[in-house]
Design an enzyme around this catalytic site. Structure first.
Site, PDB file in Angstrom:
ATOM      1  CD  GLU A  28      31.151  37.701  47.738  1.00  0.00           C
ATOM      2  OE1 GLU A  28      31.619  37.845  46.591  1.00  0.00           O
ATOM      3  OE2 GLU A  28      31.726  38.154  48.742  1.00  0.00           O
TER       4      GLU A  28
ATOM      5  CE1 TYR B  10      50.044  37.068  36.978  1.00  0.00           C
ATOM      6  CE2 TYR B  10      50.394  34.792  37.652  1.00  0.00           C
ATOM      7  CZ  TYR B  10      50.256  35.738  36.650  1.00  0.00           C
ATOM      8  OH  TYR B  10      50.332  35.351  35.325  1.00  0.00           O
ATOM      9  N   GLY B  11      46.591  36.207  42.038  1.00  0.00           N
ATOM     10  CA  GLY B  11      45.695  35.073  42.260  1.00  0.00           C
ATOM     11  C   GLY B  11      44.635  35.036  41.169  1.00  0.00           C
ATOM     12  CB  SER B  12      41.027  34.280  41.390  1.00  0.00           C
ATOM     13  OG  SER B  12      39.959  34.094  40.514  1.00  0.00           O
ATOM     14  CD  GLN B  13      38.803  39.114  39.246  1.00  0.00           C
ATOM     15  OE1 GLN B  13      39.072  39.923  38.365  1.00  0.00           O
ATOM     16  NE2 GLN B  13      37.809  38.245  39.147  1.00  0.00           N
TER      17      GLN B  13
ATOM     18  CG  HIS C  42      35.040  43.473  46.426  1.00  0.00           C
ATOM     19  ND1 HIS C  42      33.717  43.755  46.188  1.00  0.00           N
ATOM     20  CD2 HIS C  42      35.086  42.889  47.659  1.00  0.00           C
ATOM     21  CE1 HIS C  42      32.988  43.364  47.232  1.00  0.00           C
ATOM     22  NE2 HIS C  42      33.800  42.847  48.146  1.00  0.00           N
TER      23      HIS C  42
ATOM     24  CB  THR D 136      41.141  39.991  55.238  1.00  0.00           C
ATOM     25  OG1 THR D 136      41.685  38.902  54.487  1.00  0.00           O
ATOM     26  CG2 THR D 136      39.668  39.770  55.496  1.00  0.00           C
ATOM     27  CE  LYS D 137      45.761  37.519  54.793  1.00  0.00           C
ATOM     28  NZ  LYS D 137      45.300  37.278  56.152  1.00  0.00           N
TER      29      LYS D 137
HETATM   30  N1  LIG Z   1      38.182  35.772  42.944  1.00  0.00           N
HETATM   31  C1  LIG Z   1      37.475  36.482  42.079  1.00  0.00           C
HETATM   32  O1  LIG Z   1      37.162  36.019  40.980  1.00  0.00           O
HETATM   33  C2  LIG Z   1      37.050  37.884  42.363  1.00  0.00           C
HETATM   34  C3  LIG Z   1      37.759  38.660  43.252  1.00  0.00           C
HETATM   35  N2  LIG Z   1      37.505  39.996  43.339  1.00  0.00           N
HETATM   36  C4  LIG Z   1      38.319  40.816  44.208  1.00  0.00           C
HETATM   37  O2  LIG Z   1      39.667  40.778  43.741  1.00  0.00           O
HETATM   38  C5  LIG Z   1      40.575  40.897  44.840  1.00  0.00           C
HETATM   39  C6  LIG Z   1      41.538  39.713  44.842  1.00  0.00           C
HETATM   40  O3  LIG Z   1      40.801  38.532  45.098  1.00  0.00           O
HETATM   41  P1  LIG Z   1      41.279  37.110  44.520  1.00  0.00           P
HETATM   42  O4  LIG Z   1      41.753  37.269  43.129  1.00  0.00           O
HETATM   43  O5  LIG Z   1      40.163  36.169  44.820  1.00  0.00           O
HETATM   44  O6  LIG Z   1      42.513  36.787  45.463  1.00  0.00           O
HETATM   45  P2  LIG Z   1      43.367  35.436  45.560  1.00  0.00           P
HETATM   46  O7  LIG Z   1      43.249  34.940  46.952  1.00  0.00           O
HETATM   47  O8  LIG Z   1      43.010  34.509  44.440  1.00  0.00           O
HETATM   48  O9  LIG Z   1      44.861  35.942  45.288  1.00  0.00           O
HETATM   49  C7  LIG Z   1      45.475  36.829  46.151  1.00  0.00           C
HETATM   50  C8  LIG Z   1      46.864  37.155  45.629  1.00  0.00           C
HETATM   51  O10 LIG Z   1      47.427  38.136  46.491  1.00  0.00           O
HETATM   52  C9  LIG Z   1      48.716  37.693  46.885  1.00  0.00           C
HETATM   53  N3  LIG Z   1      49.090  38.275  48.182  1.00  0.00           N
HETATM   54  C10 LIG Z   1      48.838  37.810  49.439  1.00  0.00           C
HETATM   55  N4  LIG Z   1      49.396  38.624  50.345  1.00  0.00           N
HETATM   56  C11 LIG Z   1      50.011  39.602  49.630  1.00  0.00           C
HETATM   57  C12 LIG Z   1      50.792  40.743  50.008  1.00  0.00           C
HETATM   58  N5  LIG Z   1      51.072  41.014  51.280  1.00  0.00           N
HETATM   59  N6  LIG Z   1      51.269  41.549  49.032  1.00  0.00           N
HETATM   60  C13 LIG Z   1      51.005  41.290  47.734  1.00  0.00           C
HETATM   61  N7  LIG Z   1      50.294  40.211  47.315  1.00  0.00           N
HETATM   62  C14 LIG Z   1      49.802  39.403  48.256  1.00  0.00           C
HETATM   63  C15 LIG Z   1      48.600  36.185  46.914  1.00  0.00           C
HETATM   64  O11 LIG Z   1      49.899  35.597  46.847  1.00  0.00           O
HETATM   65  P3  LIG Z   1      50.275  34.169  47.520  1.00  0.00           P
HETATM   66  O12 LIG Z   1      50.290  33.200  46.379  1.00  0.00           O
HETATM   67  O13 LIG Z   1      51.620  34.370  48.065  1.00  0.00           O
HETATM   68  O14 LIG Z   1      49.204  33.871  48.528  1.00  0.00           O
HETATM   69  C16 LIG Z   1      47.803  35.963  45.649  1.00  0.00           C
HETATM   70  O15 LIG Z   1      48.638  36.027  44.528  1.00  0.00           O
HETATM   71  C17 LIG Z   1      39.685  40.999  46.089  1.00  0.00           C
HETATM   72  O16 LIG Z   1      39.442  42.360  46.315  1.00  0.00           O
HETATM   73  C18 LIG Z   1      38.389  40.311  45.651  1.00  0.00           C
HETATM   74  O17 LIG Z   1      37.241  40.703  46.368  1.00  0.00           O
HETATM   75  C19 LIG Z   1      36.568  40.633  42.545  1.00  0.00           C
HETATM   76  C20 LIG Z   1      35.839  39.911  41.648  1.00  0.00           C
HETATM   77  C21 LIG Z   1      35.935  38.458  41.575  1.00  0.00           C
HETATM   78  C1  LIG Z   2      30.806  35.323  43.308  1.00  0.00           C
HETATM   79  C2  LIG Z   2      32.077  35.508  44.090  1.00  0.00           C
HETATM   80  C3  LIG Z   2      32.857  36.750  43.742  1.00  0.00           C
HETATM   81  O1  LIG Z   2      32.122  37.905  44.088  1.00  0.00           O
HETATM   82  C4  LIG Z   2      33.085  36.759  42.242  1.00  0.00           C
HETATM   83  C5  LIG Z   2      33.815  35.657  41.586  1.00  0.00           C
HETATM   84  O2  LIG Z   2      32.555  37.620  41.576  1.00  0.00           O
HETATM   85  C6  LIG Z   2      34.174  36.749  44.545  1.00  0.00           C
HETATM   86  O3  LIG Z   2      34.331  37.607  45.426  1.00  0.00           O
HETATM   87  O4  LIG Z   2      35.016  35.868  44.285  1.00  0.00           O
HETATM   88 MG   LIG Z   3      31.619  39.113  42.528  1.00  0.00          MG
HETATM   89 MG   LIG Z   4      33.016  39.101  45.656  1.00  0.00          MG
END
Ligand SMILES: NC(=O)C1=CN([C@@H]2O[C@H](COP(=O)(O)OP(=O)(O)OC[C@H]3O[C@@H](n4cnc5c(N)ncnc54)[C@H](OP(=O)(O)O)[C@@H]3O)[C@@H](O)[C@H]2O)C=CC1
Ligand SMILES: CC[C@](O)(C(C)=O)C(=O)O
Ligand SMILES: [Mg+2]
Ligand SMILES: [Mg+2]
Length: 337
Positions: A196, A26-29, A109, A85-86
């Site tokens: 990126e 429940y992070g960014s995406q 991704h 990575t997790k």
């Molecule tokens: N950031 C972005 O905008 C983009 C991301 N992506 C892809 O989306 C995916 C997620 O990235 P992103 O949103 O940046 O991640 P974040 O780092 O923002 O969030 C990760 C989430 O995963 C939770 N988490 C950590 N460990 C575990 C676990 N063992 N079990 C369940 N949940 C866990 C974290 O919780 P806690 O609060 O406890 O750490 C947090 O809520 C990746 O594959 C990334 O490449 C794709 C497009 C854009």
């Molecule tokens: C540009 C970074 C990104 O690929 C995205 C927001 O699309 C990411 O992995 O966070």
């Molecule tokens: Mg991207």
């Molecule tokens: Mg990316």
């Protein structure tokens, strides 16, 4: 090669509305997908470990939070939005044991599939919905009635309906308002990592920091340097976003445009292009992925050191002071996560 682009009219929202979706993370995406899926009438639960700091945020938004294993067991579509990575460890411990015939395993991704870190069984759909933008803006644009474009890909089509399912999911988070392109896990992973590293994050951050350093080391005021190379960059990129580089050039002075045309290629010189090609090669041959996985396994020593160095860069202090005086600029990253 011509791409296939899909819009809302091509998607059948009822497909995803008929599924039980687990969003792991429940992070960014994760927050963006979960809230927009829910707002689109989809049955969503969140998978987070006990003790995760994201739990409270998800619960405050009225979402049902389970452990990753419970959520995977209950759902028939599992979207993994934990850090890349997790994901392998989460998959092996909390997801794989609960996969059933007809389930779907989704990614935001392609990293873990492209680099063979996760190998799903043959009886499930494996697909991707990858928004082309940061999660907080994916959610903000959805709420504003807009959408961030997304890529979809199908790695494994056990049900025979995986593409329609991925398109339906993409539409439910607003992607099909802007356009959904069909691709492969390989193309998404390699272009996303390249974008990126070379342009959007690595290239842009280094360009801004270096421009700031050159001006301040030459004795110019840091505040003027900040406005010049960081604040105004957004305004210039807004014009590119709206109408391409041509519109940006239409709006700037002809003095700026002459400097752009003659000096730009000196900054982004043939040597820079060669370095970009090298970076792409490291993505394609797996060097970057191996390095990043090893860095994470070692506790991220280099990542932490470099992140801290970035936070200490003088542009951050100058920027904070100036943004505090512009109430409309330093808005909360999101109201929800
Ligand atoms: N950031 C972005 O905008 C983009 C991301 N992506 C892809 O989306 C995916 C997620 O990235 P992103 O949103 O940046 O991640 P974040 O780092 O923002 O969030 C990760 C989430 O995963 C939770 N988490 C950590 N460990 C575990 C676990 N063992 N079990 C369940 N949940 C866990 C974290 O919780 P806690 O609060 O406890 O750490 C947090 O809520 C990746 O594959 C990334 O490449 C794709 C497009 C854009
Ligand atoms: C540009 C970074 C990104 O690929 C995205 C927001 O699309 C990411 O992995 O966070
Ligand atoms: Mg991207
Ligand atoms: Mg990316």
């Amino acid at each position: 090669m011509a791409v296939e682009i899909f819009y809302d009219d091509d998607a059948d929202l009822s497909i995803i509305q008929g599924r039980k979706v687990a969003v792991i993370g429940y992070g960014s995406q994760g927050h963006a997908h979960s809230l927009s899926l829910r707002d689109s009438g989809v049955d969503v639960r969140i998978g987070l470990p006990e003790g995760s700091k994201s739990r409270a945020k998800a619960e405050e938004q009225g979402l049902r939070v389970l452990t990753p294993a419970e959520a995977s067991d209950e759902a028939d579509l599992i979207m993994i939005l934990a850090p890349d990575t997790k994901q392998r460890a989460i998959y092996e411990k909390d997801i794989e044991p609960h996969l059933k015939d007809g389930d779907a395993l989704f990614f935001g991704h392609g990293f873990n599939i492209r680099y063979d870190l996760i190998k799903p069984p043959a009886n499930v759909d494996v697909a991707m919905v990858a928004p082309k933008g940061p999660g907080h803006l994916v959610r903000r644009q959805f709420v504003d009635g807009k959408g961030v474009p997304a890529l979809i890909a199908v790695e494994q089509d056990a049900s025979g309906n995986a593409q329609a399912l991925a398109l339906s999911y993409a539409a439910a988070i607003g992607g099909a308002r802007a356009g959904v392109i069909k691709t492969t896990f390989t193309e998404e992973t390699e272009t996303d990592l390249f974008g990126e590293q070379a342009v959007l994050c690595g290239g842009a951050s280094a360009l801004v920091q270096t421009g700031f350093e050159v001006l301040t080391e030459a004795g110019y005021a840091p505040e003027i340097a900040y406005f010049e190379v960081l604040h105004e960059l957004k305004l210039i990129v807004d014009l590119m976003y709206e109408g391409g580089i041509a519109r940006q050039r239409y709006s700037i002075s002809d003095t700026a445009e002459y400097g752009d045309l003659t000096r730009g290629p000196r900054v982004i010189s043939p040597a820079v292009k060669e370095e970009m090609k090298k970076i792409l090669g490291e993505i394609q041959d797996g060097t970057f992925a191996r390095e990043w996985v090893a860095e994470d396994e070692a506790g991220r020593p280099n990542f932490t050191k470099l992140e801290e160095q970035g936070n200490q860069h003088p542009i951050e202090e100058t920027g904070k002071k100036l943004r505090d005086l512009m109430s409309w600029v330093d808005r909360p990253i999101t109201e929800t996560a």
